[in-house]
Motif scaffolding. Structure first.
Motif, PDB file in Angstrom:
ATOM      1  N   VAL A  37      69.600 -66.944  21.369  1.00 40.57           N
ATOM      2  CA  VAL A  37      68.278 -67.564  21.281  1.00 40.57           C
ATOM      3  C   VAL A  37      67.776 -67.850  22.693  1.00 40.57           C
ATOM      4  N   LEU A  38      66.614 -67.310  23.030  1.00 39.22           N
ATOM      5  CA  LEU A  38      66.027 -67.445  24.357  1.00 39.22           C
ATOM      6  C   LEU A  38      64.754 -68.275  24.290  1.00 39.22           C
ATOM      7  N   THR A  39      64.363 -68.808  25.417  1.00 39.88           N
ATOM      8  CA  THR A  39      63.168 -69.642  25.505  1.00 39.88           C
ATOM      9  C   THR A  39      62.045 -68.867  26.176  1.00 39.88           C
ATOM     10  N   GLN A  59      74.025 -68.167  19.805  1.00 38.94           N
ATOM     11  CA  GLN A  59      74.188 -68.929  21.038  1.00 38.94           C
ATOM     12  C   GLN A  59      72.807 -69.178  21.610  1.00 38.94           C
ATOM     13  N   ARG A  60      72.560 -70.404  22.008  1.00 36.13           N
ATOM     14  CA  ARG A  60      71.313 -70.716  22.701  1.00 36.13           C
ATOM     15  C   ARG A  60      71.567 -70.627  24.202  1.00 36.13           C
ATOM     16  N   ILE A  61      70.784 -69.826  24.892  1.00 31.67           N
ATOM     17  CA  ILE A  61      70.941 -69.656  26.332  1.00 31.67           C
ATOM     18  C   ILE A  61      69.829 -70.414  27.041  1.00 31.67           C
ATOM     19  N   SER A  62      70.212 -71.229  27.986  1.00 37.87           N
ATOM     20  CA  SER A  62      69.278 -72.089  28.707  1.00 37.87           C
ATOM     21  C   SER A  62      68.263 -71.254  29.480  1.00 37.87           C
ATOM     22  N   PRO A  63      67.004 -71.755  29.600  1.00 42.27           N
ATOM     23  CA  PRO A  63      66.024 -71.056  30.440  1.00 42.27           C
ATOM     24  C   PRO A  63      66.434 -71.036  31.907  1.00 42.27           C
ATOM     25  N   GLY A  64      67.439 -71.843  32.282  1.00 45.37           N
ATOM     26  CA  GLY A  64      67.974 -71.756  33.632  1.00 45.37           C
ATOM     27  C   GLY A  64      68.830 -70.516  33.833  1.00 45.37           C
ATOM     28  N   ILE A  65      69.207 -69.832  32.743  1.00 45.23           N
ATOM     29  CA  ILE A  65      69.983 -68.587  32.808  1.00 45.23           C
ATOM     30  C   ILE A  65      69.070 -67.383  32.609  1.00 45.23           C
ATOM     31  N   ILE A  66      68.232 -67.452  31.588  1.00 43.37           N
ATOM     32  CA  ILE A  66      67.267 -66.376  31.310  1.00 43.37           C
ATOM     33  C   ILE A  66      66.116 -66.970  30.519  1.00 43.37           C
ATOM     34  N   ALA A  67      64.924 -66.476  30.758  1.00 43.99           N
ATOM     35  CA  ALA A  67      63.746 -66.915  30.009  1.00 43.99           C
ATOM     36  C   ALA A  67      62.820 -65.729  29.816  1.00 43.99           C
TER      37      ALA A  67
END
Length: 432
Positions: free
Chosen positions: A324-326, A379-387
């Protein structure tokens, strides 16, 4: 006497060197002009019957591949029943053709099917069944206007060694019977292990005019991220020049153009059907992952250089079905930076403060083989990793204030590679 011979030879050598340098300069200028002409077309008064660059042409229609022998479109099978695409699926010992369809709640699904095999003169009978594809938005069960996406399964009565290359569908209820619908069948590779490091991007219809500049930037940027294939659902609003850009065969990517004439005004059913067609179609190349984007969206990793490297870092055991991306909204109302690279995203580093947005938009990068198997691990991936950088107008209404802004220049790490992009260079020459 010898000194005069040497002088003459020296003068001849000097003149030859100058002539060679001049020829090389003019040759390169002519080649650039021919590349642009070959891409954007010849002047109308000139009649040219072959490519300007012959076998070395930059753009060619050979790269636009249609995976099926017939371009997929929504075919009417009944009054309120339409079908789009078909795939050969093997689940354990069960084999069937899985057809993606859509119908109103009240539509009749009394269907029959036949399968066509290579080397067989006649088709073979199949057993038909169907199931509703779940959607996020629920409707009343007896709502006559409800539109459902369906999986229509055609199982062979007799199993043969090879999969069928086409499926024939017909309505058993309508009399006189209409002409059957014949769909080409794509073979699904269910192996969870990717065959390469490529990532597939499915581009969804945007319901607006798509400019050549958007296409050039979108393709150039995502190719840097390791995207090897684009599945483009075209609603007819890609300009002719934008379509020409997608015909490039020298840059190592493939583009599949699929007309998307969805027959109902049902956005949730349309997005669900498109999602499953994208997932099933991408299985043929066994990618690391697949993501659906619009033309104004860019997947921007902050630390990783490719999408496949990010997926492998977060899921080395191939157990996560969805990441899941932001989405970050980069507003056109915000001021722009200066950039020498002809890439609009490198001039826009301010995005809307998500704390002020009522509902945080999300997108999903999926492993198609796991999703098709029914796994729902996330898995939720932080916008600090990818957005997902989405470029849009943030205050459509005149009386609406522009939302607070935040600074994010993570896309600038790709500046050098974008500067070396052959496609962007060609596009900038054309604009110049």
């Amino acid at each position: 006497m010898r000194k005069y011979y040497r002088l003459i030879l020296f003068i001849f050598l000097f003149i030859s060197t100058i002539a060679l340098l001049f020829y090389w300069h003019e040759y390169n200028r002519l080649r650039y002009v021919l590349e642009v002409l070959n891409f954007f077309g010849q002047p109308p008064e000139v009649s040219v019957t072959s490519d300007c660059l012959l076998n070395t042409s930059l753009f060619s229609t050979e790269n636009v591949t249609i995976p099926d022998s017939i371009t997929p479109v929504w075919h009417r099978l009944g009054n309120d029943l339409f079908v789009f695409s078909a795939f050969w699926e093997v689940v354990g010992k069960k084999e069937h053709v899985k057809v993606i369809g859509v119908a109103r709640y009240a539509a009749s699904l009394k269907l029959g099917c036949r399968l066509w095999y290579e080397g067989h003169e006649y088709s073979s009978e199949g057993r038909i069944s169907h199931s509703v594809i779940n959607m996020k938005v629920s409707h009343a069960l007896d709502d006559p206007d409800k539109v459902n996406p369906y999986f229509i399964l055609c199982s062979p009565e007799v199993t043969l060694d090879a999969p069928p290359y086409a499926v024939e569908l017909y309505s058993e209820e309508q009399q006189p019977r209409r002409s059957p619908i014949i769909l080409p069948v794509l073979f699904l590779d269910p192996s969870p292990e990717p065959s390469n490091n490529t990532t597939v991007v499915c581009v969804v219809p945007s319901n607006r005019r798509i400019t050549p500049a958007e296409v050039a930037e979108f393709v150039s940027f995502h190719q840097i991220l390791g995207v090897g294939q684009y599945i483009i659902y075209d609603d007819g609003l890609l300009t002719p020049t934008a379509l020409d850009i997608l015909k490039d065969k020298s840059l190592g990517y493939k583009a599949s153009l699929l007309p998307w004439n969805f027959p109902f005004a049902a956005p949730e059913a349309a997005s669900t059907a498109l999602k499953w067609d994208c997932l099933l179609r991408s299985l043929s190349v066994r990618p690391v992952g697949v993501i659906q984007l619009q033309w104004n969206q860019l997947a921007v990793p902050r630390y990783h250089h490719t999408l496949s490297a990010m997926v492998r870092d977060f899921d080395a055991r191939i157990s996560t079905a969805q990441f899941v991306l932001t989405a970050l909204h980069f507003c056109f109302e915000y001021p722009e930076e200066k950039s020498a690279v002809p890439f609009k995203a490198l001039r826009r580093f301010y995005h809307a403060d998500l704390k002020q947005v009522k509902e945080e938009p999300q997108l999903v990068l999926q492993r198609p083989s796991l999703v098709v198997q029914g796994l729902k691990t996330q898995q939720r991936i932080s916008p600090g990793i990818i957005a997902i950088h989405t470029y849009m107008h943030c205050n459509e209404a005149d009386n609406q204030a522009t939302p607070p802004r935040k600074y994010d220049n993570s896309i600038s790490k790709f500046k050098n590679e974008l500067q070396d992009s052959r496609l962007l260079k060609l596009w900038s020459r054309h604009q110049g």
